[in-house]
Design an enzyme around this catalytic site. Structure first.
Site, PDB file in Angstrom:
ATOM      1  N   THR A 150      -4.291  -1.409   0.262  1.00 29.88           N
ATOM      2  CA  THR A 150      -4.569  -2.559  -0.593  1.00 29.88           C
ATOM      3  C   THR A 150      -4.481  -2.260  -2.090  1.00 29.88           C
ATOM      4  O   THR A 150      -4.761  -3.136  -2.916  1.00 29.88           O
ATOM      5  CB  THR A 150      -5.985  -3.085  -0.284  1.00 29.88           C
ATOM      6  OG1 THR A 150      -6.914  -1.983  -0.330  1.00 29.88           O
ATOM      7  CG2 THR A 150      -6.036  -3.695   1.116  1.00 29.88           C
ATOM      8  N   GLU A 151      -4.071  -1.057  -2.453  1.00 29.57           N
ATOM      9  CA  GLU A 151      -4.114  -0.658  -3.868  1.00 29.57           C
ATOM     10  C   GLU A 151      -3.373  -1.620  -4.792  1.00 29.57           C
ATOM     11  O   GLU A 151      -3.889  -2.007  -5.850  1.00 29.57           O
ATOM     12  CB  GLU A 151      -3.542   0.764  -4.025  1.00 29.57           C
ATOM     13  CG  GLU A 151      -4.467   1.868  -3.541  1.00 29.57           C
ATOM     14  CD  GLU A 151      -4.288   2.186  -2.064  1.00 29.57           C
ATOM     15  OE1 GLU A 151      -4.777   3.238  -1.624  1.00 29.57           O
ATOM     16  OE2 GLU A 151      -3.682   1.362  -1.337  1.00 29.57           O
ATOM     17  N   VAL A 152      -2.133  -1.974  -4.420  1.00 32.86           N
ATOM     18  CA  VAL A 152      -1.337  -2.817  -5.326  1.00 32.86           C
ATOM     19  C   VAL A 152      -2.000  -4.162  -5.589  1.00 32.86           C
ATOM     20  O   VAL A 152      -1.740  -4.796  -6.617  1.00 32.86           O
ATOM     21  CB  VAL A 152       0.086  -3.040  -4.790  1.00 32.86           C
ATOM     22  CG1 VAL A 152       0.890  -1.754  -4.847  1.00 32.86           C
ATOM     23  CG2 VAL A 152       0.083  -3.625  -3.377  1.00 32.86           C
TER      24      VAL A 152
END
Length: 245
Positions: free
Chosen positions: A122-124
């Site tokens: 989920t970083e982006v």
């Protein structure tokens, strides 16, 4: 407060549990330090044949603790220690895995998951980059799948995680999938296990040696960026991020 608990070895297998369910076992500085120390103890114990890495609560690991994040270099050192530990490390996952948690999973030698587990990079979506965890992940996961899930942050389930190489096996009963793995490790000679692990991890260890400085710098830079600061604030405040169309 202890955030990693360790069992007594059972027939040569010690279980380390991420035990901070209040923040979904997020990668805080404390958790990274305690897990690193627990692995060191297991690695030095002649009575330990293998390590099971598991969790309390419904989440294996939710990724970095955005309120108390670990030093990226310390997290890289933790993943590298899993890779270099002379004992096999087996992940046992019954719940959800997000962001940096996938790095822990990929650093392990074997990973088994329950059918109800779910996974997402989920970083982006909050303006950061899955940089440091890319080292073990790109060594394990199908390249096309990595391109998709690194870029989109989509959630996927255990069957897909097995298909792309993130997990070794999955079952609706995770312990049923785990049992033959541990039985096999208990039958293996300790020295042969250690040398076999060196053989299997040589390429990912080379990647740690070659890429760590660059991905640590990328991760730190992104966390300091205005975009990431806004994304993390939106996440913590449970509001929409400004770039969502």
């Amino acid at each position: 407060m202890t955030v990693v608990t360790a069992s007594k070895p059972e027939r040569g297998v010690v279980t380390l549990a991420l035990d901070s369910p209040a923040n979904r076992n997020a990668l805080s500085a404390a958790l990274v330090a305690e897990l690193t120390a627990a692995l060191e103890r297991a690695g030095a114990d002649d009575g330990v044949r293998a390590v099971v890495l598991t969790h309390t609560g419904s989440t294996f690991c939710s990724g970095a603790d955005l309120r108390q994040p670990p030093d990226p270099a310390a997290f890289v050192a933790l993943m590298r220690r899993i890779v270099t530990l002379p004992k096999p490390v087996v992940a046992r996952v019954r719940g959800h895995v997000r962001a940096g948690g996938l790095g822990l999973l990929a650093a392990c030698d074997i990973a088994v998951a329950g059918e109800g587990a779910s996974f997402a990079l989920t970083e982006v979506r909050i303006g950061v980059v899955a940089a440091v965890i890319s080292i073990p992940l790109l060594a394990r996961v199908d390249a096309r799948a990595a391109g998709r899930y690194f870029l989109t942050g989509e959630r996927f389930e255990s069957a897909e995680a097995a298909r792309i190489g993130l997990v070794t096996a999955y079952d609706d009963d995770v312990d049923r999938a785990l049992a033959p793995v541990l039985d096999g490790l208990r039958e293996a000679a300790p020295g042969a296990l250690a040398d076999t692990k060196k053989l299997l991890t040589a390429k990912v260890l080379s990647a740690f040696d070659e890429e760590s400085d660059a991905v640590i710098a990328l991760s730190a830079g992104r966390f300091r960026s205005a975009e990431a600061q806004e994304g993390m604030a939106a996440f913590l405040e449970r509001r929409e991020r400004p770039w969502v169309l």
